[in-house]
Design a protein around this motif. Structure first.
Motif, PDB file in Angstrom:
ATOM      1  N   GLY B 244       0.788  -1.232   0.000  1.00  0.00           N
ATOM      2  CA  GLY B 244       0.000   0.000   0.000  1.00  0.00           C
ATOM      3  C   GLY B 244       0.815   1.275   0.000  1.00  0.00           C
ATOM      4  N   MET B 245       2.038   1.217   0.530  1.00  0.00           N
ATOM      5  CA  MET B 245       2.827   2.448   0.630  1.00  0.00           C
ATOM      6  C   MET B 245       4.014   2.410  -0.327  1.00  0.00           C
ATOM      7  N   TYR B 246       3.822   1.763  -1.489  1.00  0.00           N
ATOM      8  CA  TYR B 246       4.842   1.715  -2.532  1.00  0.00           C
ATOM      9  C   TYR B 246       6.156   1.186  -1.993  1.00  0.00           C
ATOM     10  N   ASP B 247       7.265   1.861  -2.359  1.00  0.00           N
ATOM     11  CA  ASP B 247       8.578   1.348  -1.955  1.00  0.00           C
ATOM     12  C   ASP B 247       8.893   1.653  -0.486  1.00  0.00           C
ATOM     13  N   ALA B 248       7.947   2.275   0.239  1.00  0.00           N
ATOM     14  CA  ALA B 248       8.146   2.460   1.677  1.00  0.00           C
ATOM     15  C   ALA B 248       7.323   1.443   2.459  1.00  0.00           C
ATOM     16  N   ALA B 249       6.830   0.372   1.796  1.00  0.00           N
ATOM     17  CA  ALA B 249       5.933  -0.577   2.452  1.00  0.00           C
ATOM     18  C   ALA B 249       6.568  -1.232   3.679  1.00  0.00           C
ATOM     19  N   GLY B 250       7.832  -1.596   3.569  1.00  0.00           N
ATOM     20  CA  GLY B 250       8.507  -2.268   4.682  1.00  0.00           C
ATOM     21  C   GLY B 250       8.668  -1.336   5.868  1.00  0.00           C
ATOM     22  N   ASP B 251       9.135  -0.129   5.584  1.00  0.00           N
ATOM     23  CA  ASP B 251       9.245   0.890   6.625  1.00  0.00           C
ATOM     24  C   ASP B 251       7.897   1.113   7.300  1.00  0.00           C
ATOM     25  N   TRP B 252       6.867   1.236   6.478  1.00  0.00           N
ATOM     26  CA  TRP B 252       5.526   1.530   6.985  1.00  0.00           C
ATOM     27  C   TRP B 252       5.026   0.423   7.893  1.00  0.00           C
ATOM     28  N   ILE B 253       5.161  -0.810   7.429  1.00  0.00           N
ATOM     29  CA  ILE B 253       4.609  -1.899   8.234  1.00  0.00           C
ATOM     30  C   ILE B 253       5.422  -2.047   9.520  1.00  0.00           C
ATOM     31  N   SER B 254       6.714  -1.692   9.469  1.00  0.00           N
ATOM     32  CA  SER B 254       7.502  -1.735  10.699  1.00  0.00           C
ATOM     33  C   SER B 254       7.120  -0.603  11.642  1.00  0.00           C
ATOM     34  N   ALA B 255       6.969   0.602  11.097  1.00  0.00           N
ATOM     35  CA  ALA B 255       6.786   1.770  11.957  1.00  0.00           C
ATOM     36  C   ALA B 255       5.322   1.986  12.325  1.00  0.00           C
ATOM     37  N   MET B 298       0.536   9.334  11.528  1.00  0.00           N
ATOM     38  CA  MET B 298       0.178   7.915  11.610  1.00  0.00           C
ATOM     39  C   MET B 298       1.179   7.138  12.462  1.00  0.00           C
ATOM     40  N   GLU B 299       2.473   7.447  12.289  1.00  0.00           N
ATOM     41  CA  GLU B 299       3.484   6.760  13.098  1.00  0.00           C
ATOM     42  C   GLU B 299       3.264   7.043  14.575  1.00  0.00           C
ATOM     43  N   ARG B 300       2.980   8.304  14.858  1.00  0.00           N
ATOM     44  CA  ARG B 300       2.780   8.696  16.241  1.00  0.00           C
ATOM     45  C   ARG B 300       1.539   8.023  16.838  1.00  0.00           C
ATOM     46  N   MET B 301       0.457   8.001  16.056  1.00  0.00           N
ATOM     47  CA  MET B 301      -0.758   7.369  16.562  1.00  0.00           C
ATOM     48  C   MET B 301      -0.544   5.878  16.793  1.00  0.00           C
ATOM     49  N   SER B 302       0.121   5.238  15.829  1.00  0.00           N
ATOM     50  CA  SER B 302       0.364   3.805  15.981  1.00  0.00           C
ATOM     51  C   SER B 302       1.153   3.536  17.256  1.00  0.00           C
ATOM     52  N   MET B 307      -1.536   0.800  18.064  1.00  0.00           N
ATOM     53  CA  MET B 307      -2.383   0.282  17.003  1.00  0.00           C
ATOM     54  C   MET B 307      -1.641  -0.651  16.066  1.00  0.00           C
ATOM     55  N   HIS B 308      -0.403  -0.983  16.389  1.00  0.00           N
ATOM     56  CA  HIS B 308       0.381  -1.827  15.487  1.00  0.00           C
ATOM     57  C   HIS B 308      -0.213  -3.231  15.421  1.00  0.00           C
ATOM     58  N   LEU B 309      -0.361  -3.724  14.175  1.00  0.00           N
ATOM     59  CA  LEU B 309      -0.932  -5.058  13.972  1.00  0.00           C
ATOM     60  C   LEU B 309      -0.173  -6.144  14.714  1.00  0.00           C
ATOM     61  N   MET B 310       1.137  -5.947  14.857  1.00  0.00           N
ATOM     62  CA  MET B 310       1.947  -6.975  15.512  1.00  0.00           C
ATOM     63  C   MET B 310       1.975  -6.763  17.024  1.00  0.00           C
TER      64      MET B 310
END
Lengths: 613, 613
Positions: B244-255, B298-302, B307-310
């Motif tokens: 969903g976040m293009y080439d930042a997908a890994g960063d996004w799902i981590s953060a 979003m990072e701050r809210m997570s 709210m992180h899925l993991m």
């Protein structure tokens, strides 16, 4: 009434049926070294470990094999633990590469490996592990994995030798990493460390427990020891979710929906956070290098067992277990009739909210919104069944208190184990001149009901202390007696005093008469073997005790203890007996009054039971 | 007691503080068409929609802008709904590309786009939407999004025109897709359809509700209408998580750890399954093409809101709300002393398990394991507070019944709304000759307690029906009387009969005496305004009713109704009065006996209240 089939634990039964339904001989056993090529292609094992440490297994779950690439998330976790996220990120990115496990995949500009699940990233992660030289590094890795497995893991020397002899591509990767300054001076040492970690010997139960430790936020569910910090675990699981299954990561997350990692020897682990760790072993590999039957079984389990991460539960609706006005609790404090009338008129001003489960944002938001909409003056939050309170929940619930206090209200916690500590109780808290201080925290709902009732009486009138004369005259045993009968009973009353803490009546003693409290307070405590000690009734001035023994074959079944210096008037059992024989007409009136009192207490208790049942 | 600060809903307050803490002017507004270039770079909006349809917002949440790439998951969802997963998969893969949003990323062999979140995949998805020609396809897309937003969305014509005029790269992509036979004959039509979908106008509240519909498993939380099937939603969320976040997908799902989608106009949506839908809007974009301030918020809210899925919750431990022997329920059926003794000796043979929340695998496994370890004969599963029962939970719980029945036991559900239907009740069920048939399902715990007690008495002796003579002689009001008193009371008893369903005592009537049941059964029902009608006591032979009115100023507060043809012996209020005046010595004995009965009932009810409170 008995079934013919031999039914064992139904969960075990279910897992066996899943495995039986997912056979298949597709795929090829890895053959690049003789030790892997020699694996029995038909062997199969499944293990499921719960976050409280129970392990189910099907097939040959004790068969040992080399961990191979399933090691990668655990070494990455150790590097994160040693160096912190920022430092590790400087060496290894976390983006899915969309490529196979053995692609070099270094960023063109920095040489940084795309992620720690491909070999380039994994070799780098191993090299980052703290330790004086490769042997110490390896020993730290071995112990780290062993803590995850709650089992001392050993190196398979044969595998190690063979792997090292054939590791041409990984050697190329190591030297390429060295070229980009991603490794220290000795790429061969880093390579050997990585090959050693891959050659550690595990069985499928070990792997399930390692996965369950991740599922459990880094605490090994068997040993109870924290292995990894929860932030590191979240990072590891995120990377497993996007990169764990190489170029099949998208398929995997769609079809299985759990962070996972596979290895070339035929194992796969998968993690459902907060729920279970799974491991399967079957040596035949598909084109992506993942265990073919393992993938099939995992897909089936995810579907049938609804283990998909994106599966929509409805947890946010269920944090509110129950809510009701405190009046429904029928506090076991006996009140005078005047006070009871005031309390009846304030029905709904104090409400109980029983919470349970984990309080994350959504659960808490729903609770707070419900309370704001209800608009009570006093809020009792019963958090005894709450497991975890997220920071956001804490902040929001204390925001709720500010909201209540602004309107002149208050929040009371039923929180004997302190899951929701008051910020005003914190060491560094400096209360302002207007601060009303911490909110009360009580042991149980009975105490909360007493607190609310006293507070409502204080705020809205009532609670005045009548004189001794009035107390006795108003007591249900006396108030309806004829003047003659009353003077006989009053003449028979004996005065007694007890210091706070003293026992007035022992449990198991004989009926000792009716005791009317004039000053102070007492509690009746039920103390049965095998049950918790329970505060049954709280007693204050104008209330009485001791008469319940008449309902239990004249045995006093509760202990009564003074909670404050106590003065009382007692109509002793002997006096009651004397009145019964010497003044039968008076006795008739007394027994009739006591009969009414008995049914009155029974009626209230039955209704309270209905409310709570 | 009032705070000086103006405190509003604490959740609203919290969100505002998060936004205030995440300022920043990094990034550049997209400028490739004048409409986007003209956006106020400093505008900001945040909206949070809960899965029960409440929307919080901060900033300018009503400001409208073009949806752009945030449309991609919704069109993909529509294609899945129209064609099914397999057919859509044949055209669009689900692998993260690790590349930017505008990369062509077609598989070298098949020409299949890597995933539906890059433009190539999104154009293909739009072309797959059912409809006769692009206009009908577009109208279906527009209505589909509108159902997600619970708001009729409109096309921004200016944006559409500008986008179409500058869509060189997307035109190239469309023609390349045509070359690989991934599109129909008219790549220009597919391109136009895609550009139109991107030009639909939304505000941040719309986006939050669209996200919340995904979070809610495809049911719009405002309208309550199902928009997408849950399987499609899980697929869409999986793809958003990895791509969903293009080439930042890994960063996004981590953060951030939530499935998400961004758009070039500056919006981002994120979904926490089962919890909330989030949307932010801030037009300045980072190098990946994602809203810079949006990512920060979003990072701050997570992080702050966990709210992180993991994020590891502990839901699997909390499905078991409470468990206890049925004896603690103190069934409101009055039993003869003989039966009560039998039941007391069987303490623990029947146990209640109260469940709540969603029953997925892990929750159910824990419940089943607990029950198997406890080993009771009769199991009461109270599922009234259960929300969802996964198939695996159903299968496992019915496996538990087989397990219990094999040992001669049984499972009883408290399940008035039928969340756990018995498989033996299914239309297609063919019971074998040995099948014991469906398990009982009852309305409440009181009924469960009655069922278990009767069953225990049936299985282990007791429950025999004593004769009328014995019943009367054993009644607490008579058994301790002297022979003289007993004969006076027995002579005063009147016989009465009622048909099943007839009312014996009206609520609100005067005290009508003591009624001893000789044959049949009755219930006492509490019927207060504003409260549910509650079955207070179940009455059978040898038990009595009516005397509680003595505790409530001689007012009969419950209605008593015959549940079976009823025969009883009544000591009427008038007879009791007559005995009191004419035979004072007898009356003394009677009132004393009734006094003891009153306290006995009170004692039992108080203890039951303690257990349940």
């Amino acid at each position: 009434m008995t079934s013919r089939r031999d039914v064992r634990n139904p969960v075990q039964d279910y897992l066996e049926r899943i495995v039986a339904a997912c056979g298949g001989t597709a795929g090829e056993v890895a053959a690049y070294i003789p030790e892997l090529a020699a694996a029995d292609p038909d062997v199969f094992a499944l293990a499921l470990a719960t976050v409280d440490g129970h392990v189910y297994s099907v097939g040959d779950a004790d068969l040992r094999y080399s961990i191979q690439s399933i090691s990668k998330p655990f070494t990455y976790a150790l590097a994160l633990d040693d160096l912190g996220v920022a430092e590790v990120d400087a060496h290894i990115d976390v983006e899915p590469s969309g490529e196979g496990f053995n692609q070099i995949s270094l960023a063109a500009d920095t040489g940084r490996p795309r992620n720690p699940m491909i070999n380039a990233g994994a070799i780098t992660a191993a090299s980052l592990v703290a330790g004086e030289g490769p042997d110490e590094q390896f020993e730290r890795i071995r112990r780290w994995y062993s803590s995850y497995a709650d089992h001392d893991l050993a190196l398979d020397e044969d595998i190690h030798r063979s792997e090292l002899a054939t590791a041409h591509r990984n050697r190329a990767i190591a030297h390429m990493l060295r070229e980009f300054d991603m490794l220290g001076d000795d790429p061969e040492a880093a390579l050997d460390l990585y090959v050693r970690q891959c050659s550690l010997s595990v069985d499928t139960r070990d792997l399930a427990l390692m996965a369950a430790t991740l599922a459990n936020g880094g605490v090994n569910p068997r040993s109870g020891r924290r292995v990894s910090q929860v932030e590191c675990v979240e990072r590891v699981l995120s990377v497993m979710a996007t990169c764990g299954m190489y170029d099949a990561a998208g398929d995997w997350i769609s079809a299985v929906g759990m962070p996972a990692k596979s290895g070339v020897s035929g194992g796969i682990i998968a993690v459902l956070p907060g729920q279970v760790g799974l491991a399967v072993f079957s040596p035949r590999l598909d084109v992506h290098g993942n265990s073919a039957r393992g993938v099939t079984v995992m897909e089936r389990m995810s579907r049938d067992m609804e283990m998909h991460l994106m599966h929509v539960g409805r947890s946010s609706r269920t944090a509110l277990r129950a809510s009701y006005p405190i009046s429904r609790l029928a506090s076991r404090r006996r009140r005078t009739d005047a006070d009871q009338e005031v309390l009846d008129s304030l029905e709904g001003r104090a409400r109980v909210y029983e919470l349970h489960g984990d309080l994350l944002f959504a659960e808490t938001e729903h609770v707070v919104r419900t309370i704001v909409d209800d608009g009570p003056e006093l809020v009792v939050l019963d958090v005894r069944r709450v497991d975890d309170v997220a920071d956001i929940a804490r902040v929001t619930l204390w925001g709720l208190r500010a909201f209540l206090r602004q309107a002149g209200g208050e929040l009371v916690r039923v929180d004997p184990s302190g899951v929701l500590p008051d910020p005003d109780d914190a060491d560094d808290f400096e209360p302002g001149p207007d601060s009303p201080g911490p909110s009360p925290s009580v042991e149980d709902l009975e105490a909360a009901a007493r607190w609310c009732e006293s507070e409502l009486l204080r705020r809205h009138g009532g609670g005045e202390q009548p004189g001794e004369q009035e107390l006795v005259a108003d007591h249900p045993l006396l108030r309806d007696l004829s003047p003659e009968a009353r003077s006989v009973v009053e003449a028979a009353l004996e005065r007694a005093s007890y210091a706070a803490g003293e026992t007035v009546l022992e449990a198991g003693g004989p009926f000792a008469g009716v005791h009317v409290i004039v000053r102070g307070g007492a509690v009746a405590v039920l103390d049965e073997p095998g049950r918790e000690r329970v505060r049954l009734v709280t007693l204050g001035p104008g209330t009485s005790f001791g008469e319940l023994a008449l309902g239990t074959d004249d045995v006093q079944e509760t202990a009564v203890r003074a909670t404050a210096d106590l003065e009382l008037l007692r109509l002793s059992a002997a006096s009651l007996e004397r009145i019964t024989t010497e003044h039968p007409a008076v006795a008739l009136e007394v027994w009739r009054a006591m009969c009414r009192d008995g049914y009155r207490v029974a009626d209230r208790a039955l209704r309270a039971g209905v409310t709570r049942g």
